[in-house]
Design a protein around this motif. Structure first.
Motif, PDB file in Angstrom:
ATOM      1  N   ASN A  16      18.884 -11.433  26.679  1.00  0.00           N
ATOM      2  CA  ASN A  16      19.382 -10.055  26.690  1.00  0.00           C
ATOM      3  C   ASN A  16      19.487  -9.534  28.126  1.00  0.00           C
ATOM      4  O   ASN A  16      20.492  -8.920  28.501  1.00  0.00           O
ATOM      5  CB  ASN A  16      18.445  -9.172  25.853  1.00  0.00           C
ATOM      6  CG  ASN A  16      18.955  -7.747  25.735  1.00  0.00           C
ATOM      7  OD1 ASN A  16      20.158  -7.479  25.860  1.00  0.00           O
ATOM      8  ND2 ASN A  16      18.043  -6.814  25.492  1.00  0.00           N
ATOM      9  N   LYS A  17      18.475  -9.820  28.923  1.00  0.00           N
ATOM     10  CA  LYS A  17      18.511  -9.353  30.314  1.00  0.00           C
ATOM     11  C   LYS A  17      19.704  -9.964  31.055  1.00  0.00           C
ATOM     12  O   LYS A  17      20.475  -9.257  31.695  1.00  0.00           O
ATOM     13  CB  LYS A  17      17.204  -9.716  31.037  1.00  0.00           C
ATOM     14  CG  LYS A  17      17.261  -9.364  32.516  1.00  0.00           C
ATOM     15  CD  LYS A  17      15.955  -9.489  33.265  1.00  0.00           C
ATOM     16  CE  LYS A  17      16.219  -9.047  34.721  1.00  0.00           C
ATOM     17  NZ  LYS A  17      15.019  -8.973  35.519  1.00  0.00           N
ATOM     18  N   GLU A  22      25.191  -9.357  33.204  1.00  0.00           N
ATOM     19  CA  GLU A  22      26.563  -9.882  33.345  1.00  0.00           C
ATOM     20  C   GLU A  22      27.591  -8.895  32.797  1.00  0.00           C
ATOM     21  O   GLU A  22      28.782  -9.195  32.740  1.00  0.00           O
ATOM     22  CB  GLU A  22      26.711 -11.219  32.611  1.00  0.00           C
ATOM     23  CG  GLU A  22      25.983 -12.389  33.264  1.00  0.00           C
ATOM     24  CD  GLU A  22      26.518 -12.749  34.646  1.00  0.00           C
ATOM     25  OE1 GLU A  22      27.704 -12.498  34.923  1.00  0.00           O
ATOM     26  OE2 GLU A  22      25.723 -13.259  35.456  1.00  0.00           O
ATOM     27  N   GLY A  23      27.133  -7.770  32.300  1.00  0.00           N
ATOM     28  CA  GLY A  23      28.064  -6.734  31.848  1.00  0.00           C
ATOM     29  C   GLY A  23      28.347  -6.726  30.349  1.00  0.00           C
ATOM     30  O   GLY A  23      29.173  -5.940  29.886  1.00  0.00           O
ATOM     31  N   TYR A  24      27.671  -7.570  29.586  1.00  0.00           N
ATOM     32  CA  TYR A  24      27.869  -7.548  28.127  1.00  0.00           C
ATOM     33  C   TYR A  24      27.097  -6.387  27.516  1.00  0.00           C
ATOM     34  O   TYR A  24      25.992  -6.045  27.974  1.00  0.00           O
ATOM     35  CB  TYR A  24      27.334  -8.835  27.488  1.00  0.00           C
ATOM     36  CG  TYR A  24      28.204 -10.049  27.674  1.00  0.00           C
ATOM     37  CD1 TYR A  24      29.237 -10.329  26.780  1.00  0.00           C
ATOM     38  CD2 TYR A  24      27.985 -10.932  28.730  1.00  0.00           C
ATOM     39  CE1 TYR A  24      30.021 -11.464  26.938  1.00  0.00           C
ATOM     40  CE2 TYR A  24      28.773 -12.059  28.900  1.00  0.00           C
ATOM     41  CZ  TYR A  24      29.788 -12.321  27.998  1.00  0.00           C
ATOM     42  OH  TYR A  24      30.568 -13.435  28.156  1.00  0.00           O
ATOM     43  N   LYS A  25      27.647  -5.807  26.448  1.00  0.00           N
ATOM     44  CA  LYS A  25      26.895  -4.844  25.638  1.00  0.00           C
ATOM     45  C   LYS A  25      26.119  -5.643  24.598  1.00  0.00           C
ATOM     46  O   LYS A  25      26.684  -6.573  24.004  1.00  0.00           O
ATOM     47  CB  LYS A  25      27.859  -3.895  24.920  1.00  0.00           C
ATOM     48  CG  LYS A  25      28.463  -2.857  25.818  1.00  0.00           C
ATOM     49  CD  LYS A  25      28.916  -1.671  24.974  1.00  0.00           C
ATOM     50  CE  LYS A  25      29.140  -0.410  25.787  1.00  0.00           C
ATOM     51  NZ  LYS A  25      29.650  -0.617  27.125  1.00  0.00           N
ATOM     52  N   THR A  26      24.866  -5.291  24.371  1.00  0.00           N
ATOM     53  CA  THR A  26      24.074  -6.065  23.409  1.00  0.00           C
ATOM     54  C   THR A  26      23.458  -5.158  22.348  1.00  0.00           C
ATOM     55  O   THR A  26      23.150  -3.989  22.610  1.00  0.00           O
ATOM     56  CB  THR A  26      22.943  -6.851  24.113  1.00  0.00           C
ATOM     57  OG1 THR A  26      22.089  -5.922  24.785  1.00  0.00           O
ATOM     58  CG2 THR A  26      23.483  -7.863  25.110  1.00  0.00           C
ATOM     59  N   LEU A  27      23.306  -5.739  21.163  1.00  0.00           N
ATOM     60  CA  LEU A  27      22.625  -5.070  20.049  1.00  0.00           C
ATOM     61  C   LEU A  27      21.494  -6.003  19.616  1.00  0.00           C
ATOM     62  O   LEU A  27      21.723  -7.181  19.340  1.00  0.00           O
ATOM     63  CB  LEU A  27      23.616  -4.874  18.889  1.00  0.00           C
ATOM     64  CG  LEU A  27      23.030  -4.345  17.580  1.00  0.00           C
ATOM     65  CD1 LEU A  27      22.524  -2.913  17.747  1.00  0.00           C
ATOM     66  CD2 LEU A  27      24.093  -4.389  16.465  1.00  0.00           C
ATOM     67  N   ASN A 228      20.620 -18.786  30.861  1.00  0.00           N
ATOM     68  CA  ASN A 228      21.901 -19.062  31.498  1.00  0.00           C
ATOM     69  C   ASN A 228      22.763 -19.999  30.631  1.00  0.00           C
ATOM     70  O   ASN A 228      23.989 -19.844  30.552  1.00  0.00           O
ATOM     71  CB  ASN A 228      21.636 -19.660  32.878  1.00  0.00           C
ATOM     72  CG  ASN A 228      22.885 -19.725  33.691  1.00  0.00           C
ATOM     73  OD1 ASN A 228      23.777 -18.892  33.558  1.00  0.00           O
ATOM     74  ND2 ASN A 228      22.978 -20.739  34.529  1.00  0.00           N
ATOM     75  N   ALA A 229      22.114 -20.943  29.948  1.00  0.00           N
ATOM     76  CA  ALA A 229      22.869 -21.854  29.073  1.00  0.00           C
ATOM     77  C   ALA A 229      23.506 -21.075  27.904  1.00  0.00           C
ATOM     78  O   ALA A 229      24.599 -21.424  27.445  1.00  0.00           O
ATOM     79  CB  ALA A 229      21.950 -22.945  28.539  1.00  0.00           C
ATOM     80  N   HIS A 230      22.846 -20.019  27.442  1.00  0.00           N
ATOM     81  CA  HIS A 230      23.438 -19.206  26.363  1.00  0.00           C
ATOM     82  C   HIS A 230      24.694 -18.489  26.854  1.00  0.00           C
ATOM     83  O   HIS A 230      25.684 -18.374  26.137  1.00  0.00           O
ATOM     84  CB  HIS A 230      22.433 -18.171  25.846  1.00  0.00           C
ATOM     85  CG  HIS A 230      21.320 -18.790  25.071  1.00  0.00           C
ATOM     86  ND1 HIS A 230      20.308 -19.485  25.676  1.00  0.00           N
ATOM     87  CD2 HIS A 230      21.071 -18.857  23.745  1.00  0.00           C
ATOM     88  CE1 HIS A 230      19.486 -19.942  24.762  1.00  0.00           C
ATOM     89  NE2 HIS A 230      19.935 -19.579  23.575  1.00  0.00           N
ATOM     90  N   TYR A 231      24.600 -18.023  28.087  1.00  0.00           N
ATOM     91  CA  TYR A 231      25.760 -17.356  28.683  1.00  0.00           C
ATOM     92  C   TYR A 231      26.935 -18.338  28.780  1.00  0.00           C
ATOM     93  O   TYR A 231      28.063 -18.028  28.401  1.00  0.00           O
ATOM     94  CB  TYR A 231      25.332 -16.823  30.054  1.00  0.00           C
ATOM     95  CG  TYR A 231      26.439 -16.329  30.932  1.00  0.00           C
ATOM     96  CD1 TYR A 231      27.216 -15.243  30.552  1.00  0.00           C
ATOM     97  CD2 TYR A 231      26.707 -16.942  32.154  1.00  0.00           C
ATOM     98  CE1 TYR A 231      28.237 -14.781  31.369  1.00  0.00           C
ATOM     99  CE2 TYR A 231      27.715 -16.488  32.980  1.00  0.00           C
ATOM    100  CZ  TYR A 231      28.484 -15.413  32.577  1.00  0.00           C
ATOM    101  OH  TYR A 231      29.496 -14.970  33.385  1.00  0.00           O
ATOM    102  N   LYS A 232      26.632 -19.556  29.212  1.00  0.00           N
ATOM    103  CA  LYS A 232      27.691 -20.573  29.324  1.00  0.00           C
ATOM    104  C   LYS A 232      28.204 -20.976  27.933  1.00  0.00           C
ATOM    105  O   LYS A 232      29.388 -21.259  27.764  1.00  0.00           O
ATOM    106  CB  LYS A 232      27.158 -21.809  30.045  1.00  0.00           C
ATOM    107  CG  LYS A 232      26.560 -21.496  31.403  1.00  0.00           C
ATOM    108  CD  LYS A 232      27.343 -22.133  32.487  1.00  0.00           C
ATOM    109  CE  LYS A 232      26.893 -21.619  33.829  1.00  0.00           C
ATOM    110  NZ  LYS A 232      27.548 -22.179  34.942  1.00  0.00           N
TER     111      LYS A 232
END
Ligand code: UFG
Length: 324
Positions: A16-17, A22-27, A228-232
């Motif tokens: 989440n952090k 990276e600019g994503y909105k999260t729920l 970071n792997a989740h982001y990728k």
């Protein structure tokens, strides 16, 4: 918006952090059975449980969700052997609720899987095509979901990435969040508890494994590298692909080596006692992450075990200053 189920937990909160930065909105959805509301410092938080199908239906109707990341699970191997029912209900049945609720609306799913799906490895390092023969209900529950994902994604037309974590360790280098389990069962925070005097000693579970010093060997991977792997993986899903990846550092450390490194970093004495083997523990788990490096273009930033333990130590001291 990215829907992070279990986002108040150890790995979910780091993801989440990173995504928020990276600019994503999260729920975030979390029942707080293991997670901590204090860890939801980014995004919108809903306290709730995957058992609640009505809540899930409402969430998918109300929010514009682009992808789902699913971290909410029970993860203690020993507990899963004693109480498999809880593991199959929490990790399998509840995940089905999530998949059924999302499949009409969302086409991207990232699943927290584990090296426990492999069981006792036949070959080291373990690659993704190594046979999966889990030796605990925990490992089996995760493999069941991987199998379900294969069928669901084909039939209901969505893509998924399943990430098989090796041993998650370390903490956010800015120490805003970190590892906080109650009770704690993981090796590194247990050793750090001994270093701050919160426990008298560290039990070494098994000293006659077929390894150089007789203790189990694990592949420790930093939680921010996992994040970071989740982001990728999210970016890969944009390309309409489904994949399974190992996430590890590709090198292994024995329980005794980890204790020695913790002594070095903390400068504290750590008393140990040799204890019985813990059921469900394979002697060696080291992962090959070549596939993740090649396809996701992912590289662990914390490749040195000392850097991993240093971030864990910083966080551990902060947590205990603030909660004791
Ligand atoms: N250990 C000790 N003493 C302790 C705690 C742990 O000797 O007090 C040993 C364990 O026996 C194991 C190693 O330290 O050999 C690491 O144990 P952890 O509990 O920290 O982590 P696990 O290896 O059990 O867990 C990891 C992943 C799980 C996965 C499991 C597969 O976190 O998701 O490997 O066996 F399921």
């Amino acid at each position: 918006m990215i829907f992070i189920v279990g986002g108040a937990g150890y790995i979910g909160s780091h993801v989440n952090k990173l995504l928020s930065n990276e600019g994503y909105k999260t729920l975030i959805l979390d029942n707080l059975s293991k997670g901590h509301e204090e860890f939801v410092k980014w995004g919108k938080f809903i306290k709730g449980d995957l058992k609640d199908k009505r809540l899930l239906a409402r969430i998918f109707k109300e929010y514009d969700i682009n992808a789902v990341m699913h971290f909410a699970a029970l993860t203690d191997v020993r507990e899963s052997i004693q109480d498999p029912g809880s593991y199959y209900k929490n990790n399998v049945k509840n995940t089905l609720n999530l998949l059924d609720a999302m499949r009409e609306n969302v086409k991207k799913f990232i699943f927290s899987s584990t090296c426990a799906v492999y069981g006792n490895p036949l070959e080291i390092p373990i690659t993704e095509d190594h046979p999966c023969n889990p030796i605990s209900p925990y490992g089996r529950s995760k493999l069941m979901i991987e199998n379900i994902l294969e069928d669901y994604s084909r039939a209901y037309d969505f893509n998924y990435v399943s990430l098989r974590y090796f041993n998650a360790a370390g903490a956010d280098p800015q120490t805003e969040i970190g590892e906080w389990h109650e009770p704690e069962t993981h090796l590194i925070p247990i050793i750090l508890d001994a270093a701050i005097g919160k426990r008298e000693n560290v039990q070494i579970f098994g000293t006659d494994y077929p390894t150089p010093d007789g203790t189990c060997i694990r592949d420790y991977i930093h939680v921010m590298d996992l994040a970071n792997a989740h982001y990728k993986a999210l970016r890969l899903l944009e390309e309409d692909k489904s994949e399974i990846f190992n996430l590890g550092n590709g090198n292994g450390f024995s329980v005794k080596e980890i204790i020695e490194t913790c002594k070095e970093i903390t400068g504290e004495k750590i008393h140990t006692i040799e204890s019985k083997k813990r059921p469900g523990d394979p002697p060696i788990l080291i992962g090959s992450s070549k596939k993740a490096k090649r396809i996701l273009r992912w590289r662990p930033e914390f490749a040195d075990i000392k850097d991993i333990i240093e971030t864990a130590w910083e966080w551990h001291q902060k947590l205990n200053r603030e909660t004791i």
